[in-house]
Design an enzyme around this catalytic site. Sequence first.
Site, PDB file in Angstrom:
ATOM      1  N   SER A  94       0.680  -1.278  -0.091  1.00  0.00           N
ATOM      2  CA  SER A  94      -0.076   0.170  -0.027  1.00  0.00           C
ATOM      3  C   SER A  94       0.929   1.472  -0.090  1.00  0.00           C
ATOM      4  O   SER A  94       0.409   2.416  -0.458  1.00  0.00           O
ATOM      5  CB  SER A  94      -0.812  -0.116   1.064  1.00  0.00           C
ATOM      6  N   ASP A 270      -2.978   7.141  10.223  1.00  0.00           N
ATOM      7  CA  ASP A 270      -3.136   5.969  10.590  1.00  0.00           C
ATOM      8  C   ASP A 270      -1.775   5.465  11.170  1.00  0.00           C
ATOM      9  O   ASP A 270      -1.689   4.203  11.729  1.00  0.00           O
ATOM     10  CB  ASP A 270      -3.610   4.834   9.670  1.00  0.00           C
ATOM     11  N   HIS A 273       0.697   5.330   6.678  1.00  0.00           N
ATOM     12  CA  HIS A 273       0.871   5.607   5.404  1.00  0.00           C
ATOM     13  C   HIS A 273       1.128   6.970   5.808  1.00  0.00           C
ATOM     14  O   HIS A 273       0.608   7.974   6.550  1.00  0.00           O
ATOM     15  CB  HIS A 273      -0.580   5.694   4.736  1.00  0.00           C
TER      16      HIS A 273
END
EC number: 2.3.1.45
Length: 797
Positions: A94, A270, A273
């Site tokens: 991600s 979070d 990221h």
Amino acid sequence: MAALAYNLGKREINHYFSVRSAKVLALVAVLLLAVCHLASRRYRGNDSCEYLLSSGRFLGEKVWQPHSCMMHKYKISEAKNCLVDKHIAFIGDSRIRQLFYSFVKIINPQFKEEGNKHENIPFEDKTASVKVDFLWHPEVNGSMKQCIKVWTEDSVAKPHVIVAGAATWSIKIHNGSNEALSQYKMNITSIAPLLEKLAKTSDVYWVLQDPVYEDLLSENRKMITNEKIDAYNEAAVSILNSSTRNSKSNVKVFSVSKLIAQETIMESLDGLHLPESSRETSAMILMNVYCNKILKPVDGSCCQPRPPLTLIQKLAACFFTLSIIGYLIFYIIHRNAHRKNKPCTDLESGEEKKNIINPPVSPLEILLQSFCKLGLIMAYFYMCDRANLFMKENKFYTHSTFFIPIIYILVLGVFYNENTKETKVLNREQTDEWKGWMQLVILIYHISGASTFLPVYMHIRVLVAAYLFQTGYGHFSYFWIKGDFGIHRVCQVLFRLNFLVVVLCIVMDRPYQFYYFVPLVTVWFMVIYVTLALWPQIIQKKANGNCLWHFGLLLKLAFLLLCICFLAYSQGAFEKIFSLWPLSKCFELKGNVYEWWFRWRLDRYVVFHGMLFAFIYLALQKRQILSEGKGEPLFSSKISNFLLFISVVSFLTYSIWASSCKNKSECNELHPSVSVVQILAFILIRNIPGYARSVYSSFFAWFGRISLELFICQYHIWLAADTRGILVLIPGNPMLNIIVSTFIFVCVAHEISQITNDLAQIIIPKDNSSLLKRLACIAAFFCGLLILSSIQDKSRH
């Protein structure tokens, strides 16, 4: 006592630190710095991409500065132009997906982050034939290996750029176990040879894992600690660097994102990221790494190779080399002859024989010595801004970087004050002082990047206009009083204005118009000369005999104003005139003369205002209306006080207007008409009080006498990348770097001023017949230069 201590302090400083000793110190500093940088490049390599990929710091909150090289901010059109017909592949988790989105948004800002996150995401821009793919492989395992292995086959089209990286999923799934780290090492060891093979034909980047903000991590991510991430990064770096038998791996490790994340991860939503601004910075770094060597942006020195030498540059290098050799030979012969003629002691009488008078220095020796010095200085120019020996950094504006240095120089200017030799309005010492403090403010403006702050920009525009005002005032006064319209005077002025710029155009491979201020003052000097020299020639001596001549001069000035207005509002006519060959070779920039039209139009009236002010002032002076004695106010007390009040109000009114500007283009439209208000206000404030007219700052006046050289030299040996960046002689210490580079820069500018003066006396003789022969040689030189330039342009195209 205070005054005595003040004068003793100045004498003490001047006794121990002269201009000559400063130049010797500057030369030693240059040699030491050059040796240090050469040694550093041999030890650390000559690839500035390594700096871009591995080190840097934040300027302010969001501006990333790579270690000692410049990063270009790519626009959409530039990105598409660079990536036309290219395929870029992002492989990983991600975090790599985030980098993919930020990279794509440089090409297409409207691209949205949507769809299933755990799958492949394609992007294509058909207008530029650019393909950018994200391939979902969150772990370094057999699946990622198979994806990479396919590209190593000869029959398969390979991506031009591959960006890969993963680790956090391995930590998360296996709960941060040591077995998972061991498996990661095995997997990356099997993938490394494949990446190395791809790196021979493609650009391959392995992105190291960014740190996390552990306090914000959710419960199912708590095992992803910075300690684990560091262990995985160390494993990746050690394996990738040892994956080839060569001394250096072709796979580039993208480690700079770690440094960016350390500063910004606290802003993460979070804890895992990165915030959008950090992703954008990493994406822009990737764009610079790949595109700088293709597009070669002026303000993107990272990853750019040294530009190849042109034919003209090679010939210039040969000329300066021969000059240095010639001067050394001449010096050795002259020294040996001096030793032979040295007085000796009479052995019989015990007395020394009479000293032989040293012969005067010959013009040939001065010529060779000047070109020898100039050759060494030009070598320094080339090293600073073309040879990639010294480093460069981007500018970053803050109010403190502009205003604090200005306070420093104002204090120094007040400290060094002297009584003027004469107390006339705009006497020589005062105009030198004016040029000096304006030049220092302009230098601070350039190095601080203050052009982004509109109020400062508008006030600097007034300073540039004031230089042109002095051009109009000074040259008009000379021709009006002296009546000297001879060719010698014209050639002397043109030589002093243009010599350094012509040499830099040759050595630095830049067009004449690039140094825009010199073409500007050169053209305006010729306009003033032609206006006054054309029939009927009207000078003060003639006009004193008949007042009608004053009216004739005013008609000339009115016609000049009419021509200025016509050219200012007829861009087509202006461009037709300056697009004619050979004028086009001097005034074109990037293939057209628009930049020259814009520069000329921005201060189109101020030279005329300077001429008109000189005419009115000299007329008042001739009629003895002004009181210019020492300590006397310029007018009677009432008129002086009234004019001072009006001047202060006008000065402040302009400053308030300039500070409230919202749009640069609209303010630039008004600037030509209103800039004279603040200039005239300053002149009156500076000259109406007798005590103000009787003193000047010798500190500012010293800089004023070399203001032209300072303005031109800053392009390459103080600033860098043709003024877009800052020269870095001492990396890692911005304050010390500025102090050292400024010291060397000022010494070089002063030496070039002396060289120009020496050469002007030799190359522009007073004898008309000799002068005409020299002019024929100069014309032949420029014809040869134009021919060589045309050959170069054809070879480039």
